[in-house]
Motif scaffolding. Structure first.
Motif: not given
Length: 146
Positions: A1-7, A30-52
């Motif tokens: 999703m973040k790389n601009g493809t549905d793959e 399905y999630a990738s298509r829903a994010i793209r169709a709604s104009g949404g975004w996907a992100e990932d975060v580190s374990d440090v960010e999760i605990v914070s």
């Protein structure tokens, strides 16, 4: 999703958010298509960010979430910081998992204190002690954190 493809390329994520560490989710396309169709975004975060994020949510909202809720909170913060979520927009984050499910991931991160037995009388005694100490400390301009 973040790389601009549905793959969806299967991954073997190494994270404390085990409930989300699904290398090849069945609903990924399905999630990738829903994010793209709604104009949404996907992100990932580190374990440090999760605990914070778990800590920030607990301290600011009184919600102790599991690691997946930490991911939700951290990703929301990142999207806000990057301007993907605007300050004047209404944003709702769904946090459904209780932090008591994943306390193992927090071992050694926070200072441990004496546990309160799960009895109302013990809790009430703790609150009385806490209030008494805070009352004394407020007279000298300090606060008590236990």
């Amino acid at each position: 999703m973040k790389n601009g493809t549905d793959e969806i390329v299967p991954q073997r994520p190494n994270t404390i958010a085990r409930s989300l560490a699904i290398g090849n989710p069945a609903d990924g396309p399905y999630a990738s298509r829903a994010i793209r169709a709604s104009g949404g975004w996907a992100e990932d975060v580190s374990d440090v960010e999760i605990v914070s994020a778990i800590q920030e949510l607990a301290e600011t909202e009184g919600i102790f979430t599991e690691t997946a809720g930490g991911v939700t909170t951290a990703v929301t913060a990142r999207l806000y910081a990057h301007g993907r979520i605007k300050p004047d927009e209404l944003t709702v984050s769904c946090i459904t998992g209780n932090g008591l499910k994943t306390t193992d991931c927090l071992q050694g991160i926070f200072e441990e204190h004496k546990a309160i037995r799960p009895r109302l009388a013990d809790f009430e005694a703790f609150v009385e002690e806490y209030n008494a100490v805070n009352q004394v400390l407020s007279q000298v301009g300090e606060s008590y954190v236990r």
